[in-house]
Design an enzyme around this catalytic site. Sequence first.
Site, short mmCIF file in Angstrom:
data_model
loop_
_atom_site.label_atom_id
_atom_site.label_comp_id
_atom_site.label_asym_id
_atom_site.label_seq_id
_atom_site.Cartn_x
_atom_site.Cartn_y
_atom_site.Cartn_z
N THR A 194 0.85 -1.19 0.00
CA THR A 194 0.00 0.00 0.00
C THR A 194 0.88 1.23 0.00
OG1 THR A 194 -1.84 -1.03 1.11
CG2 THR A 194 -1.56 1.33 1.50
N ARG A 222 -14.42 -6.65 0.80
CA ARG A 222 -13.60 -6.40 1.99
C ARG A 222 -12.90 -5.04 1.89
NH1 ARG A 222 -7.81 -5.26 2.60
NH2 ARG A 222 -7.16 -6.05 4.61
N GLY A 224 -9.86 -2.85 3.83
CA GLY A 224 -8.81 -2.87 4.85
C GLY A 224 -8.78 -1.56 5.59
N ASP A 225 -7.62 -1.26 6.14
CA ASP A 225 -7.42 -0.02 6.90
C ASP A 225 -7.25 1.19 5.99
OD1 ASP A 225 -5.05 -1.20 5.90
OD2 ASP A 225 -3.81 -0.08 7.32
N GLY A 246 0.35 -3.07 5.60
CA GLY A 246 0.34 -4.40 6.19
C GLY A 246 -1.09 -4.91 6.32
N GLY A 248 -4.48 -4.97 7.16
CA GLY A 248 -5.33 -3.86 7.56
C GLY A 248 -6.25 -4.15 8.72
N1 ASP Z 1 -3.13 -2.33 4.43
C1 ASP Z 1 -3.59 -2.87 3.18
C2 ASP Z 1 -4.89 -3.57 3.39
O1 ASP Z 1 -5.11 -4.17 4.41
C3 ASP Z 1 -2.65 -3.80 2.51
C4 ASP Z 1 -1.19 -3.45 2.49
O2 ASP Z 1 -0.73 -2.52 3.11
O3 ASP Z 1 -0.44 -4.13 1.83
O4 ASP Z 1 -5.69 -3.58 2.48
#
Ligand code: ASP
Length: 333
Positions: A194, A222, A224-225, A246, A248
């Site tokens: 991300t 879905r 994520g964060d 990471g 999320g």
């Molecule tokens: N944080 C992102 C998510 O959960 C994924 C990532 O950072 O690679 O969608």
Amino acid sequence: MQRRNFLKLSSLGLASFQLPKWTNAVQKPLVVSTWDSGMPVNAEAWKVLEQGGSALDAVEAGARYIEDTIDCCVGLGGYPDRDGIVTLDACIMDDKSNCGAVAGLERIKHPISVARKVMETTPHVLLVGDGAQKFALQNGFPLESGELSESGKKAYQKWLEKSQYKPEINIENKKGNGPFAPAFFEDGTANHDTMGLLALDQQGNLSGAVTTSGMAFKIHGRSGDSPIIGAGLFVDNEIGAATSSGVGEEVIRICGTHTVVELMRQGLSPEMACKKACERIVNRDPKKAATLQVGFLAINKKGETGAYAIQKGFVFSMKSNTENKINPSKFLL
Ligand code: ASP
């Protein structure tokens, strides 16, 4: 020296010989972004910042750049969900706590600019799915083909063989790839980078942006964060700003970036604040945390920066008047 202690000392006339840390000159302008793929992103943001442009314009420019160029984890070149559809998440936040976000956006090239439109032209913060797409089309964003990128197709075909949702920790680093590494690996594993960027402009104002295709092979729908204000991004122009990358779900559980900014408000450095947030995730479930990666990146009003991750391998890119480099992040486990 703590401000309170300094004030105590100065009232006793003892501090006049030593300048406290908090009077140091602010380092600005400045832009930091997640991962090594942040280097060219920072270069785009820098073009805005060096001309005295706003941090908001700078982070949008950087995010747009990566949405156009990378194939794996941001933009329409990204890996699909388990139904074979690329769904994009993005958010943006400015120095006045205005914010906008989109989640599950399909077939639109620049989710970050749609997020900015949400922020600037609607009374809302977050639009999702079909509604977000409809809003984008109404605002002149073209509808792109829903076809997967070549690497997305390959990765999806490979993934279908087992159809297991198993995000791997720092897969891009394990495979020894640098910036713009090939996004598809023969064993079907995926990058998950991300892009989160934070900027401090010449006026001393902060803004941040996040853009992603999210975790590869996630359940359709879905989020994520990354598009969640306070999870994937938080900016408080009095204190600082933070972003994350990471898994999320783990970041959302602790309101990750809001936590980092609040810890900076209590006096912690950006690095220590990121560390405490990582500890919160690990302490909640150490066994689980050992299997996943989360990295936080933060900047404060003085232009100090710092990052921390659960696992080895998280890095961030930084550009200022004096520096242009990739910094490794410290890690807990
Ligand atoms: N944080 C992102 C998510 O959960 C994924 C990532 O950072 O690679 O969608």
